[in-house]
Motif scaffolding. Structure first.
Motif, PDB file in Angstrom:
ATOM      1  N   ARG A 254       0.811  -1.137  -0.078  1.00 27.86           N
ATOM      2  CA  ARG A 254       0.005   0.191  -0.073  1.00 27.86           C
ATOM      3  C   ARG A 254       0.820   1.183  -0.151  1.00 27.86           C
ATOM      4  NH1 ARG A 254      -5.188  -0.467   3.928  1.00 27.86           N
ATOM      5  NH2 ARG A 254      -5.735  -2.571   3.191  1.00 27.86           N
ATOM      6  N   TYR A 255       2.136   1.086   0.100  1.00 25.78           N
ATOM      7  CA  TYR A 255       2.964   2.524   0.399  1.00 25.78           C
ATOM      8  C   TYR A 255       4.244   2.241  -0.601  1.00 25.78           C
ATOM      9  CZ  TYR A 255       0.675   2.378   5.031  1.00 25.78           C
ATOM     10  OH  TYR A 255      -0.111   2.621   5.816  1.00 25.78           O
ATOM     11  N   GLY A 256       5.040   3.457  -0.547  1.00 25.97           N
ATOM     12  CA  GLY A 256       6.401   3.438  -1.038  1.00 25.97           C
ATOM     13  C   GLY A 256       7.120   2.996   0.119  1.00 25.97           C
ATOM     14  N   ILE A 257       8.041   2.155  -0.226  1.00 27.52           N
ATOM     15  CA  ILE A 257       9.007   1.396   0.754  1.00 27.52           C
ATOM     16  C   ILE A 257      10.266   1.825   0.505  1.00 27.52           C
ATOM     17  CG2 ILE A 257       9.594  -0.779   1.582  1.00 27.52           C
ATOM     18  CD1 ILE A 257       6.890  -0.133   2.443  1.00 27.52           C
ATOM     19  N   LEU A 258      11.204   2.295   1.554  1.00 32.97           N
ATOM     20  CA  LEU A 258      12.512   2.448   1.585  1.00 32.97           C
ATOM     21  C   LEU A 258      13.439   1.201   1.315  1.00 32.97           C
ATOM     22  CD1 LEU A 258      11.950   5.345   2.563  1.00 32.97           C
ATOM     23  CD2 LEU A 258      13.795   4.880   4.333  1.00 32.97           C
TER      24      LEU A 258
ATOM     25  N   GLU B 290       7.705   1.578  -5.187  1.00 29.72           N
ATOM     26  CA  GLU B 290       6.370   2.048  -5.063  1.00 29.72           C
ATOM     27  C   GLU B 290       5.530   0.666  -4.753  1.00 29.72           C
ATOM     28  OE1 GLU B 290       4.963   4.960  -4.327  1.00 29.72           O
ATOM     29  OE2 GLU B 290       2.835   4.256  -4.215  1.00 29.72           O
ATOM     30  N   LYS B 291       4.794   0.679  -3.753  1.00 28.86           N
ATOM     31  CA  LYS B 291       3.953  -0.432  -3.480  1.00 28.86           C
ATOM     32  C   LYS B 291       4.318  -2.109  -3.809  1.00 28.86           C
ATOM     33  CE  LYS B 291      -0.471   2.277  -4.264  1.00 28.86           C
ATOM     34  NZ  LYS B 291       0.376   3.358  -4.200  1.00 28.86           N
ATOM     35  N   PRO B 292       5.561  -2.166  -3.302  1.00 26.48           N
ATOM     36  CA  PRO B 292       6.166  -3.708  -3.424  1.00 26.48           C
ATOM     37  C   PRO B 292       5.191  -4.835  -2.782  1.00 26.48           C
ATOM     38  CG  PRO B 292       7.213  -2.724  -1.719  1.00 26.48           C
ATOM     39  CD  PRO B 292       6.375  -1.747  -2.080  1.00 26.48           C
ATOM     40  N   ALA B 293       5.221  -6.042  -3.233  1.00 26.82           N
ATOM     41  CA  ALA B 293       4.640  -7.085  -2.505  1.00 26.82           C
ATOM     42  C   ALA B 293       5.475  -7.331  -1.585  1.00 26.82           C
ATOM     43  CB  ALA B 293       4.474  -8.355  -3.513  1.00 26.82           C
TER      44      ALA B 293
END
Ligand code: UTP
Length: 291
Positions: free
Chosen positions: A170-174, A191-194
């Motif tokens: 649901r998010y952009g992830i670092l 952006e939005k990784p599983a």
């Protein structure tokens, strides 16, 4: 280093998760207790020293423009009826002439595209972005915390929070590098990784200080996740040209773009409200939670 004085408020999204409530009312004007959602972000930006408020709007959002405007007829009636408290509340909603700028996003091509629409107003200055859907509550305004970090680091500084691993999509992830809490060097952003593909559980929320180099990448109009132009991709591509840091802010975030988050914010802010809190608390105690 240039100071952050301008903030972009992207409000051109369709708000489909709130239909039918948002068919005729922008979701940013739905109330959390006695304030429209967008007011919380405006107050936060003011507390952080922001002076220019740039709203990215779209068709059907003109009520937002009216909300921040002077309302002479209403003021006249309130004056005649000697309703001073209501007058005071009304006057606090106004943004000083010339400090609010409204830019149209002609098509909902994504958050990155919405921000790109303000490029001529920003030019080569660092700028803030606040997504009004996110209400962040804490002792110090989240944006003030980011600006303080920016003043010593420069580059882009983005607010992050830890999220449960199953919610990374649901998010952009670092993709984190060196970590000196609350600061986290950003090696990459996805952006939005599983959940299996996410490089961490550190999620970007709706508060950013951005270096203007991101516009170089937004200019390319590259479509990312969901076929939209994503700000996450532009920030990711800018790494190397400008430093990018994640910042673990102090405070609690309520996602008011989501129905459950919106309800939670109403309950929490209702309970904290000086006049309404005691009555709401007493009422909640009477509810049969199992029934
Ligand atoms: P969201 O995707 O969370 O909001 O965009 P949305 O599209 O309005 O709502 P749903 O998902 O259909 O319910 C995040 C932020 O980006 C803005 C939105 O207004 C929101 O503040 N946005 C999004 C734009 O301004 N333009 C766009 O093209 C897309």
């Amino acid at each position: 280093m240039k100071k952050v004085k301008k903030a972009i408020f992207p409000v051109a999204g369709l708000g489909t998760r709130f239909l039918p409530a948002t068919k005729a009312i922008p979701k940013e004007l739905l109330p959390v207790v006695d304030q429209p959602v967008i007011n919380y972000a405006i107050e936060e930006a003011r507390e952080a020293g922001i002076e220019k408020f740039i709203f990215i709007v779209s068709r059907g959002k003109s009520a937002i423009q009216d909300y921040f405007d002077h309302a002479p007829e209403l003021e006249q009636v309130l004056e005649l009826r000697d309703k001073r408290d209501a007058l005071q509340v009304l006057r606090c909603t106004e943004i000083y002439a010339g400090d609010a700028i409204f830019v149209r996003q002609p098509r909902p091509l994504g958050l990155g595209h919405a921000i790109w629409c303000a490029r001529n107003l920003i030019q080569d200055e660092p700028f803030a972005v606040l997504l009004p859907d996110d209400i962040v509550q804490g002792e110090r305004a989240c944006m003030a915390q980011l600006i303080e970090a920016y003043d010593s680091l420069g580059g882009s500084v983005i607010a992050v929070q830890q999220v449960p691993k199953e919610r990374t999509s649901r998010y952009g992830i670092l993709d984190p590098g060196e970590r000196k809490n609350p600061l986290i060097e950003v090696k990459g952003l996805i952006e939005k990784p599983a959940p299996g593909r996410a490089p961490s559980d550190l999620a970007v929320i709706g508060r950013y200080i951005l270096d203007p180099t991101v516009f170089d990448y937004l200019d390319l109009e590259i479509e990312g996740a969901r076929g939209e132009i994503q700000i996450t991709d532009a920030i990711n591509n800018s790494i190397g040209k400008a430093a990018v840091h994640g910042f673990l802010f102090e405070g609690t975030r309520y996602d008011c773009g989501d129905k459950l988050g919106f309800l939670k914010a109403n309950i929490v802010f209702g309970l904290k409200h000086s006049e309404l809190g005691p009555g709401l608390k007493a009422f909640l105690k009477t509810i049969d939670l199992e029934g």
